[in-house]
Design a protein around this motif. Structure first.
Motif, PDB file in Angstrom:
ATOM      1  N   ALA A   1      18.479 -76.265 -14.196  1.00 40.92           N
ATOM      2  CA  ALA A   1      18.963 -77.498 -13.584  1.00 40.92           C
ATOM      3  C   ALA A   1      18.080 -78.684 -13.940  1.00 40.92           C
ATOM      4  CB  ALA A   1      19.049 -77.335 -12.073  1.00 40.92           C
ATOM      5  N   ARG A   2      16.797 -78.448 -14.061  1.00 37.60           N
ATOM      6  CA  ARG A   2      15.867 -79.544 -14.368  1.00 37.60           C
ATOM      7  C   ARG A   2      15.891 -79.919 -15.840  1.00 37.60           C
ATOM      8  NH1 ARG A   2      10.545 -77.859 -12.247  1.00 37.60           N
ATOM      9  NH2 ARG A   2      11.210 -78.844 -10.287  1.00 37.60           N
TER      10      ARG A   2
ATOM     11  N   ARG B   1      28.985 -79.484  -2.375  1.00 36.10           N
ATOM     12  CA  ARG B   1      27.897 -80.239  -1.748  1.00 36.10           C
ATOM     13  C   ARG B   1      26.607 -79.415  -1.719  1.00 36.10           C
ATOM     14  NH1 ARG B   1      28.299 -84.840   0.804  1.00 36.10           N
ATOM     15  NH2 ARG B   1      30.540 -84.677   1.181  1.00 36.10           N
ATOM     16  N   GLY B   2      26.740 -78.110  -1.488  1.00 40.04           N
ATOM     17  CA  GLY B   2      25.561 -77.257  -1.498  1.00 40.04           C
ATOM     18  C   GLY B   2      24.863 -77.256  -2.844  1.00 40.04           C
ATOM     19  N   VAL B   3      25.654 -77.296  -3.941  1.00 38.30           N
ATOM     20  CA  VAL B   3      25.070 -77.361  -5.285  1.00 38.30           C
ATOM     21  C   VAL B   3      24.373 -78.702  -5.493  1.00 38.30           C
ATOM     22  CG1 VAL B   3      25.538 -77.196  -7.748  1.00 38.30           C
ATOM     23  CG2 VAL B   3      26.870 -75.820  -6.138  1.00 38.30           C
ATOM     24  N   LEU B   4      25.047 -79.783  -5.114  1.00 32.61           N
ATOM     25  CA  LEU B   4      24.471 -81.116  -5.292  1.00 32.61           C
ATOM     26  C   LEU B   4      23.199 -81.299  -4.468  1.00 32.61           C
ATOM     27  CD1 LEU B   4      27.745 -83.258  -5.252  1.00 32.61           C
ATOM     28  CD2 LEU B   4      26.298 -82.755  -7.230  1.00 32.61           C
TER      29      LEU B   4
ATOM     30  N   GLU C   1      17.418 -82.561  -5.539  1.00 33.90           N
ATOM     31  CA  GLU C   1      15.989 -82.338  -5.318  1.00 33.90           C
ATOM     32  C   GLU C   1      15.223 -82.212  -6.630  1.00 33.90           C
ATOM     33  OE1 GLU C   1      15.764 -78.858  -2.947  1.00 33.90           O
ATOM     34  OE2 GLU C   1      16.573 -79.806  -1.129  1.00 33.90           O
ATOM     35  N   LEU C   2      15.947 -81.972  -7.733  1.00 33.36           N
ATOM     36  CA  LEU C   2      15.319 -81.715  -9.016  1.00 33.36           C
ATOM     37  C   LEU C   2      15.446 -82.876  -9.995  1.00 33.36           C
ATOM     38  CD1 LEU C   2      16.619 -78.056  -9.495  1.00 33.36           C
ATOM     39  CD2 LEU C   2      14.340 -78.754  -8.739  1.00 33.36           C
ATOM     40  N   ARG C   3      16.479 -83.704  -9.835  1.00 29.71           N
ATOM     41  CA  ARG C   3      16.715 -84.791 -10.772  1.00 29.71           C
ATOM     42  C   ARG C   3      17.603 -85.838 -10.098  1.00 29.71           C
ATOM     43  NH1 ARG C   3      19.294 -81.866 -15.673  1.00 29.71           N
ATOM     44  NH2 ARG C   3      19.939 -83.946 -16.343  1.00 29.71           N
ATOM     45  N   ALA C   4      17.653 -87.034 -10.673  1.00 32.75           N
ATOM     46  CA  ALA C   4      18.355 -88.139 -10.026  1.00 32.75           C
ATOM     47  C   ALA C   4      19.443 -88.754 -10.901  1.00 32.75           C
ATOM     48  CB  ALA C   4      17.362 -89.224  -9.617  1.00 32.75           C
ATOM     49  N   ASP C   5      19.776 -88.111 -12.030  1.00 33.33           N
ATOM     50  CA  ASP C   5      20.791 -88.692 -12.897  1.00 33.33           C
ATOM     51  C   ASP C   5      22.186 -88.220 -12.487  1.00 33.33           C
ATOM     52  OD1 ASP C   5      20.206 -86.110 -13.668  1.00 33.33           O
ATOM     53  OD2 ASP C   5      20.579 -86.449 -15.786  1.00 33.33           O
ATOM     54  N   THR C   6      23.184 -88.628 -13.244  1.00 32.83           N
ATOM     55  CA  THR C   6      24.572 -88.401 -12.875  1.00 32.83           C
ATOM     56  C   THR C   6      25.020 -86.977 -13.189  1.00 32.83           C
ATOM     57  OG1 THR C   6      25.080 -90.720 -13.283  1.00 32.83           O
ATOM     58  CG2 THR C   6      26.939 -89.201 -13.204  1.00 32.83           C
ATOM     59  N   VAL C   7      25.730 -86.374 -12.241  1.00 36.90           N
ATOM     60  CA  VAL C   7      26.382 -85.079 -12.419  1.00 36.90           C
ATOM     61  C   VAL C   7      27.883 -85.326 -12.506  1.00 36.90           C
ATOM     62  CG1 VAL C   7      26.858 -82.830 -11.383  1.00 36.90           C
ATOM     63  CG2 VAL C   7      24.572 -83.843 -11.174  1.00 36.90           C
ATOM     64  N   THR C   8      28.502 -84.815 -13.548  1.00 33.15           N
ATOM     65  CA  THR C   8      29.940 -84.972 -13.709  1.00 33.15           C
ATOM     66  C   THR C   8      30.667 -83.801 -13.066  1.00 33.15           C
ATOM     67  OG1 THR C   8      29.646 -86.181 -15.780  1.00 33.15           O
ATOM     68  CG2 THR C   8      31.831 -85.268 -15.359  1.00 33.15           C
TER      69      THR C   8
ATOM     70  N   LEU D   1      31.397 -86.759  -1.960  1.00 35.68           N
ATOM     71  CA  LEU D   1      30.273 -86.004  -2.513  1.00 35.68           C
ATOM     72  C   LEU D   1      29.166 -86.918  -3.009  1.00 35.68           C
ATOM     73  CD1 LEU D   1      32.322 -83.319  -4.486  1.00 35.68           C
ATOM     74  CD2 LEU D   1      30.929 -82.912  -2.443  1.00 35.68           C
ATOM     75  N   SER D   2      29.446 -88.196  -3.166  1.00 33.25           N
ATOM     76  CA  SER D   2      28.411 -89.140  -3.596  1.00 33.25           C
ATOM     77  C   SER D   2      27.289 -89.244  -2.579  1.00 33.25           C
ATOM     78  CB  SER D   2      29.026 -90.521  -3.842  1.00 33.25           C
ATOM     79  OG  SER D   2      29.587 -91.041  -2.651  1.00 33.25           O
ATOM     80  N   ARG D   3      27.541 -88.796  -1.361  1.00 30.34           N
ATOM     81  CA  ARG D   3      26.466 -88.783  -0.357  1.00 30.34           C
ATOM     82  C   ARG D   3      25.409 -87.731  -0.671  1.00 30.34           C
ATOM     83  NH1 ARG D   3      30.923 -89.029   3.386  1.00 30.34           N
ATOM     84  NH2 ARG D   3      30.505 -86.886   4.058  1.00 30.34           N
ATOM     85  N   SER D   4      25.750 -86.769  -1.516  1.00 33.81           N
ATOM     86  CA  SER D   4      24.815 -85.693  -1.848  1.00 33.81           C
ATOM     87  C   SER D   4      24.237 -85.828  -3.247  1.00 33.81           C
ATOM     88  CB  SER D   4      25.521 -84.334  -1.718  1.00 33.81           C
ATOM     89  OG  SER D   4      25.875 -84.070  -0.383  1.00 33.81           O
TER      90      SER D   4
END
Length: 303
Positions: free
Chosen positions: A31-32, A59-62, A67-74, A95-98
């Motif tokens: 993930a990192r 949401r659990g995945v996000l 916690e590991l990175r701050a960039d965009t997840v598609t 989901l943008s809250r997570s």
């Protein structure tokens, strides 16, 4: 790659966080270090919420990724009906809250060439999502469901069929059936071949509830209270199929993927981290099309 984590419980978000913690350093590293992360849910029919991937599971995945990175997840899928409407109806924007997310309707994506088999086992070219193909960490987050053609629909089928891009018909539906439902044997080979070319890298299968009967959209929901994760989606799907009452070798595309060396699909050959699978196994109602879907094994083996 034969390790599968199995948890029992009721709270989707908590179960996902726990299962990712059990995947440990391998999860953290992947993930990192990934350049791009793509989460592939199953969004088959926005008119029936329970037939789709629950937002709490994603949401659990996000939670973990943030916690590991701050960039965009598609996050995306190529829905048969209307993926954008599914995002809206199922409140995927929340989901943008997570985490920092981008919602993508893969029906609009650029494509690369892939293939599907005709009824005569001839390859026919079909487009495959370029975004999915080029993402170096694809996480299939899917509900556990029966399927009225292939037996079960889990991470493998979502990854393949949910990445095929075809133009909408006059009814606005993105009909991939003429390419995929060409017979149990060619269809199963299509799923196996394309997944081998473009695999998901992690499967998370939500069996807190499971759809029995005529899935992928019209079956009945049953409380089954489990969740599976593995870096080997083929083994994850096989264990899920077992928990749903199947012999994994009766699922054609899993059998063919196992023959390609992408298994194991035998429960006895897996390293299962969790409770005894037999304690969670249920003999769920199979689709009405059973046992016709076993024809790929030969008529003599149909019972």
């Amino acid at each position: 790659m034969n390790r599968v984590v199995l948890l029992s419980g009721h709270d989707r978000r908590t179960l996902v966080r726990e299962v990712l913690m059990k995947l440990g350093e391998e999860w953290t590293k992947r993930a990192r270090d990934a350049k791009t992360i793509f989460i592939h849910p199953n969004l088959v029919n926005f008119r029936r919420a329970e037939a789709n991937t629950h937002t709490l599971t994603i949401r659990g995945v996000l939670d973990h990724i943030s916690e590991l990175r701050a960039d965009t997840v598609t996050i995306g899928d190529a829905g048969v009906h209307n993926t954008k409407k599914a995002f809206e109806t199922l409140e995927y924007q929340s989901l943008s809250r997570s985490g920092d997310i981008r919602l993508l309707d893969l029906n609009d994506d650029e494509t690369i060439p892939s293939h599907a088999y005709t009824g005569r086992m001839q390859k026919r070219t079909i487009g495959f999502s370029k975004t999915v193909a080029e993402s170096d960490f694809v996480i299939a987050v899917v509900p556990a469901k029966m399927h009225n053609y292939f037996g079960v629909t889990l991470s493998v089928k979502t990854q393949v069929v949910g990445s095929m891009v075809v133009s909408p018909n006059m009814m606005g539906k993105h009909m991939r059936w003429p390419w995929v439902l060409t017979g149990i044997t060619p269809g199963s080979h299509t799923l196996a071949d394309v997944f081998a070319d473009h695999p998901a890298h992690l499967a998370i299968i939500d069996g807190v509830q499971t759809m029995e009967g005529d899935g992928p959209a019209d079956g009945d929901m049953v409380d089954t209270h489990w969740l599976i994760a593995s870096f080997n989606p083929v083994s994850a799907d096989a264990l899920a199929a077992y928990l749903m009452g199947w012999d994994p070798h009766d699922i054609g595309y899993l059998h063919f993927l196992n023959e390609k060396g992408l298994g194991p699909i035998d429960i006895s050959e897996m390293e299962i981290d969790g409770p005894d699978p037999a304690s969670l196994r249920r003999d769920l109602a199979k689709p009405e099309s059973y046992p016709d879907m076993l024809r790929w094994k030969g008529a003599a083996e149909i019972t």
